[in-house]
Design a protein around this motif. Sequence first.
Motif, PDB file in Angstrom:
ATOM      1  N   GLN A  36       0.798  -1.220   0.000  1.00 65.07           N
ATOM      2  CA  GLN A  36       0.000   0.000   0.000  1.00 65.07           C
ATOM      3  C   GLN A  36       0.836   1.278   0.000  1.00 65.07           C
ATOM      4  N   PHE A  37       1.970   1.264   0.716  1.00 65.98           N
ATOM      5  CA  PHE A  37       2.668   2.518   0.966  1.00 65.98           C
ATOM      6  C   PHE A  37       4.134   2.466   0.528  1.00 65.98           C
ATOM      7  N   LEU A  38       4.629   3.643   0.167  1.00 65.84           N
ATOM      8  CA  LEU A  38       6.044   3.886  -0.079  1.00 65.84           C
ATOM      9  C   LEU A  38       6.498   4.940   0.920  1.00 65.84           C
ATOM     10  N   VAL A  39       7.621   4.694   1.590  1.00 69.43           N
ATOM     11  CA  VAL A  39       8.158   5.635   2.580  1.00 69.43           C
ATOM     12  C   VAL A  39       9.507   6.141   2.085  1.00 69.43           C
ATOM     13  N   SER A  58      14.650  11.873   3.457  1.00 75.64           N
ATOM     14  CA  SER A  58      15.386  12.859   2.657  1.00 75.64           C
ATOM     15  C   SER A  58      16.284  13.714   3.527  1.00 75.64           C
ATOM     16  N   PHE A  59      17.237  14.357   2.877  1.00 73.24           N
ATOM     17  CA  PHE A  59      18.115  15.305   3.554  1.00 73.24           C
ATOM     18  C   PHE A  59      17.402  16.621   3.850  1.00 73.24           C
ATOM     19  N   ASP A  60      16.117  16.735   3.498  1.00 76.03           N
ATOM     20  CA  ASP A  60      15.352  17.919   3.875  1.00 76.03           C
ATOM     21  C   ASP A  60      14.731  17.769   5.267  1.00 76.03           C
ATOM     22  N   ASN A  61      15.188  16.736   6.030  1.00 82.10           N
ATOM     23  CA  ASN A  61      14.768  16.474   7.421  1.00 82.10           C
ATOM     24  C   ASN A  61      13.370  15.878   7.515  1.00 82.10           C
ATOM     25  N   THR A  62      12.818  15.365   6.430  1.00 76.99           N
ATOM     26  CA  THR A  62      11.464  14.827   6.476  1.00 76.99           C
ATOM     27  C   THR A  62      11.419  13.362   6.061  1.00 76.99           C
ATOM     28  N   VAL A  63      10.441  12.655   6.644  1.00 73.27           N
ATOM     29  CA  VAL A  63      10.040  11.333   6.184  1.00 73.27           C
ATOM     30  C   VAL A  63       8.645  11.495   5.593  1.00 73.27           C
ATOM     31  N   ARG A  64       8.455  11.017   4.383  1.00 74.71           N
ATOM     32  CA  ARG A  64       7.156  11.155   3.718  1.00 74.71           C
ATOM     33  C   ARG A  64       6.593   9.782   3.392  1.00 74.71           C
ATOM     34  N   VAL A  65       5.292   9.652   3.564  1.00 71.10           N
ATOM     35  CA  VAL A  65       4.580   8.413   3.259  1.00 71.10           C
ATOM     36  C   VAL A  65       3.667   8.675   2.058  1.00 71.10           C
ATOM     37  N   TRP A  66       3.765   7.812   1.043  1.00 65.07           N
ATOM     38  CA  TRP A  66       3.025   7.981  -0.211  1.00 65.07           C
ATOM     39  C   TRP A  66       2.145   6.760  -0.466  1.00 65.07           C
TER      40      TRP A  66
END
Length: 587
Positions: free
Chosen positions: A392-395, A398-406
């Motif tokens: 279901q998900f891709l995590v 990044s070096f922009d200090n964020t973790v994003r869930v797609w």
Amino acid sequence: MSQSPQPLEYVEYGLIAASLVGLVVALATANPIAAVLPTVFALVASAFNRYRADRVISRRVQKLTQDLTAQNEYFQQENVQVRNFATALVKQTMAAQKPELPAASGELVSFQSLEKQVGDQQRLMNSVQSHISGVEGTIANLVEALDGAAIPNRVEYLEQAIVKLSQRSGLDPNEILGASGVMAGVAGATAMNNLPPEMFSLADLGLDELSANLSDDLTGNTATRMQGFDSGFLKDPAAPSIEKIAEDLVSGDLLGIDPISGDLASGDLTAAELEGGDLWMRPIWELKKTLLAHTDWVRCLSFTPDNQTLISGSFDQSIKLWNMADGKMLHDLQDHHKGVFALAVSADGKTLASGSWDETIKLWNISGGELISNLSGHTASVRSLATSPDNQFLVSGSFDNTVRVWQLATGDLVKTMMHKEPIAAIALNHTGQILASTGDDGLVKLWSLQTGETIAQLTGNSNCICSLAISPNSTTVVAGTVSGSIVLWSIDMANLHNSDPLQKFKAHSGQINACVFHPSGQYLITGSVDGKARIWSQDVGFNLLREKPRKTLRGEPGRSVMSAAVSADGKSIAIGGADGTIELWQG
């Protein structure tokens, strides 16, 4: 000349004007002197001004030449310093692998010269010495195992091992069946390398009694020792062949001898290992193929769930798919504008996600190699990717200090989680419910993927973390640091809380770029800039790693290991190098 006219230039302009006036007067009065004198003075002033301008230009050109020469010398000095630094770094790395030897003149011999002088003879000598060291370190435990319930199969095993050793030493295999044959085998091994036989005296090692016992067992009393023996071991289809065990003993694999350094990789073997089967049943990894895959760092690797395809991402901006059966390239994906940092394959094996220095994530169709979509939103390089087991998900981290869930199917952004520092690595547990993330601050955060909330923090490490892994049973989190250390935390998924490391030890002499668990959970594979990829085994019944490597898969200084991956069936390990190559190991 400067842009504002000089006084002499005004004089020149005035004389030119006067010569024009004198020409008019001369024509009117028929007196040529009125035109000649101003014209001569104007020419003299013009010549003087041209001379002065040339002098000024010459001085400025000379000054510029001097400045350029000085800058050139400065850059040459900088270049020499960089070269000296690089040379010193290479020598330091090589010195960690091979000691310098003094030449007769008192000067140090170069490593290239040493390699030519020593050659095969030195490698053979190291091999013999490491084998003897391994036997000496484990002989007491081996005697204990030979006195156990499974004596007959061990006797046959040792018999085959001694035959193999005799073949390597050039002796008649029949001679090895007596105590004199054992001594002859050792003598033959020493003769190959011009080593003193007393160095390997069985009496000195405390093995004379064992030699006599082995002689009795192998020549006349084997049948007696076989009485009451359950032959189920020999019939077990999962048990390795005696020939294979003997071959591995002679080659050093079963003793855990590092093939690069000649050291005992796993330390002294315990009687429990010998008796319990851990020694014989563990994988014996062998290099099967080396792919000349890329023109720059192989920064990330991933296998498809069916174990048929290997995928590599490189700083040469390309992603390549390889057929594991024959090593041929299936697809060459070219759409990133900068180096590729991370790869992740969906649980169904149909979709590939790639993260790049160009701040984008791309989704690809694995079977056809087509680009499906671009995911944008990160404002710095995408360093790590993971897909959930439910597909279901891709995590992304990044070096922009964020973790994003797609959403993997649609590419929609579901949630964003913030760190205080750039994120270098993330990892999902086997259920896909818990996410671990880490970066420059050395802190590991555990998140709930469902809520996006921080559940716990794993503290006690101050070094920047470069790689991260969660064990298949979700009881252990392991990190590889920039200092070459492995840091291990034990976690309880039912009761997550802040905790300090359970174990920390020096695993490599440089930054650990890769850290991945074997699917069985019994082994951890690490890769470092020190050029080594190592396999570490877990102590049975404990969430601890043995602090001596089980095996070194790659150990060439100057050929940094940038990535590693293990197939889903655990039979293949891929090692990606800074030289653009991929080594395929099978066990």
